[in-house]
Write a protein that holds these residues in place. Structure first.
Motif, mmCIF file in Angstrom:
data_model
loop_
_atom_site.group_PDB
_atom_site.id
_atom_site.type_symbol
_atom_site.label_atom_id
_atom_site.label_comp_id
_atom_site.label_asym_id
_atom_site.label_seq_id
_atom_site.Cartn_x
_atom_site.Cartn_y
_atom_site.Cartn_z
ATOM 1 N N VAL A 232 -7.462 -2.648 36.270
ATOM 2 C CA VAL A 232 -6.188 -2.884 36.956
ATOM 3 C C VAL A 232 -6.373 -2.507 38.428
ATOM 4 N N ARG A 233 -6.131 -3.471 39.284
ATOM 5 C CA ARG A 233 -6.290 -3.260 40.720
ATOM 6 C C ARG A 233 -4.958 -2.849 41.330
ATOM 7 N N ILE A 234 -4.992 -1.784 42.148
ATOM 8 C CA ILE A 234 -3.795 -1.278 42.823
ATOM 9 C C ILE A 234 -4.090 -1.246 44.317
ATOM 10 N N GLU A 235 -3.324 -1.979 45.091
ATOM 11 C CA GLU A 235 -3.555 -2.032 46.523
ATOM 12 C C GLU A 235 -2.237 -2.239 47.256
ATOM 13 N N THR A 236 -2.249 -1.992 48.541
ATOM 14 C CA THR A 236 -1.040 -2.149 49.340
ATOM 15 C C THR A 236 -0.725 -3.630 49.521
ATOM 16 N N ALA A 237 0.478 -4.024 49.092
ATOM 17 C CA ALA A 237 0.914 -5.407 49.250
ATOM 18 C C ALA A 237 1.581 -5.623 50.588
ATOM 19 N N THR A 238 2.351 -4.640 51.018
ATOM 20 C CA THR A 238 3.052 -4.716 52.301
ATOM 21 C C THR A 238 3.484 -3.311 52.669
#
Length: 250
Positions: A232-238
Motif C-alpha cells: 500500500v503506497r502512501i504519499e502526499t496528494a496535495t
C-alpha cells in the motif's frame, strides 16, 4: 467599484458553527457550498478532516481553511469570531498572509493499493491494524530514499503533522510540525526498543505474514483490508492551507 462579496463555507454543527455563520454574515460574507467558496471554516476535528479531504478529491475548491477547536492546529472560537472580518478580507487574494493569520500548508495523503478499494485520502493518519485479537503481523515499511525496515507489531501508523499528536503519538511516535514530514510508528511492536521514523517523502507498507489480512483504517474509519504481500503506497496528494494565528494573536 465595491469589493466583491466573499463566499464562505462553514462545516460543522451545533452552537459553535452557528456562531461562526452569524459572525461571517454580519461581516458581509455570503454562505456558500464547498464547490464555489473562497474559504472554508471547519468547526471541530471531524469537519477539518472532511474539508481537507474535499479539497484533495476536488469536491471543494483549493482555498484556505480556518480550523476552529481546541487542537494544536485549531483556532479558539472566540478569537475566530472576533477576527473573521480580517480572514474575509484576505480571501481571494494572492498574498501569503492575512490580518493576524498566516497560511500553513498541511499535506493530505493519498492511499493506493488496498484490497477492493478506490484511492483513499487521509488528512490525519493511515493505520494498519491486525484484525484478530492478540495476533502479531509483520510489516515491511519502505521509504522514498530507498531504505526499508521490517517490524513485527499489532499494526503500523503513518500520520501527517495534523494527525501526529493523535493515534500515532499514543503509539509512541514523534509529533511533527507542519513541513516536517510524516510520522511513521509501529503499534504495540514485538520489541522492547521499537524504532519510529519521520519520513520526508511517501512510504509503502506491505503486510509480510501470510496468516490473515489486516484492517486499513483511514482517519479513524475502517476502509477495507490489506491482504498479505500487498503493498500500500502512501504519499502526499496535495496540500491544504490552514490559517494559523500569528504571534500577536497569542
Amino acid at each position: 467599484m465595491s469589493e466583491p462579496t466573499r463566499r464562505l463555507a462553514v462545516l460543522g454543527d451545533g452552537e459553535p458553527a452557528a456562531a461562526i455563520r452569524s459572525a461571517a454574515t454580519t461581516a458581509g460574507a455570503r454562505l456558500a457550498d464547498l464547490s464555489e467558496t473562497d474559504g472554508i471554516v471547519a468547526v471541530g476535528d471531524a469537519a477539518l478532516r472532511d474539508a481537507m479531504r474535499a479539497v484533495a478529491t476536488g469536491d471543494a475548491r483549493s482555498v484556505p481553511v480556518l480550523p476552529i477547536g481546541d487542537g494544536r492546529h485549531a483556532v479558539d472560537l472566540d478569537l475566530a469570531t472576533d477576527r473573521i472580518g480580517g480572514v474575509l478580507d484576505g480571501l481571494g487574494g494572492s498574498e501569503a498572509s492575512f490580518d493576524r493569520f498566516s497560511r500553513v500548508a498541511h499535506p493530505v495523503l493519498a492511499v493506493d493499493g488496498a484490497e477492493d478499494g478506490p484511492r483513499r485520502f487521509a488528512a490525519a493518519d493511515v493505520a494498519f491494524v491486525t484484525a484478530a485479537p492478540a495476533r502479531i503481523s509483520e510489516y515491511e515499511i519502505a521509504f522514498s530514499d530507498g531504505e526499508s525496515a521490517s517490524v513485527r507489531a499489532d499494526g503500523a501508523a503513518v500520520a501527517t503533522p495534523l494527525g501526529s499528536d493523535g493515534y500515532a503519538a499514543a503509539a509512541g511516535g514523534p509529533v511533527v510540525s507542519p513541513g516536517g514530514g510524516l510520522s511513521v510508528v509501529p503499534v504495540s511492536p514485538f520489541t522492547t526498543r521499537p524504532d519510529t521514523w519521520v519520513a520526508s517523502g511517501g512510504v509503502s507498507v506491505t503486510v509480510e505474514r501470510e496468516e490473515e489480512p489486516v484492517a486499513l483504517v483511514v482517519d479513524g474509519t475502517r476502509r477495507g483490508t490489506v491482504e498479505p504481500h500487498r503493498s500500500v503506497r502512501i504519499e502526499t496528494a496535495t496540500t491544504v492551507d490552514l490559517l494559523s494565528p500569528t504571534a500577536e494573536n497569542g
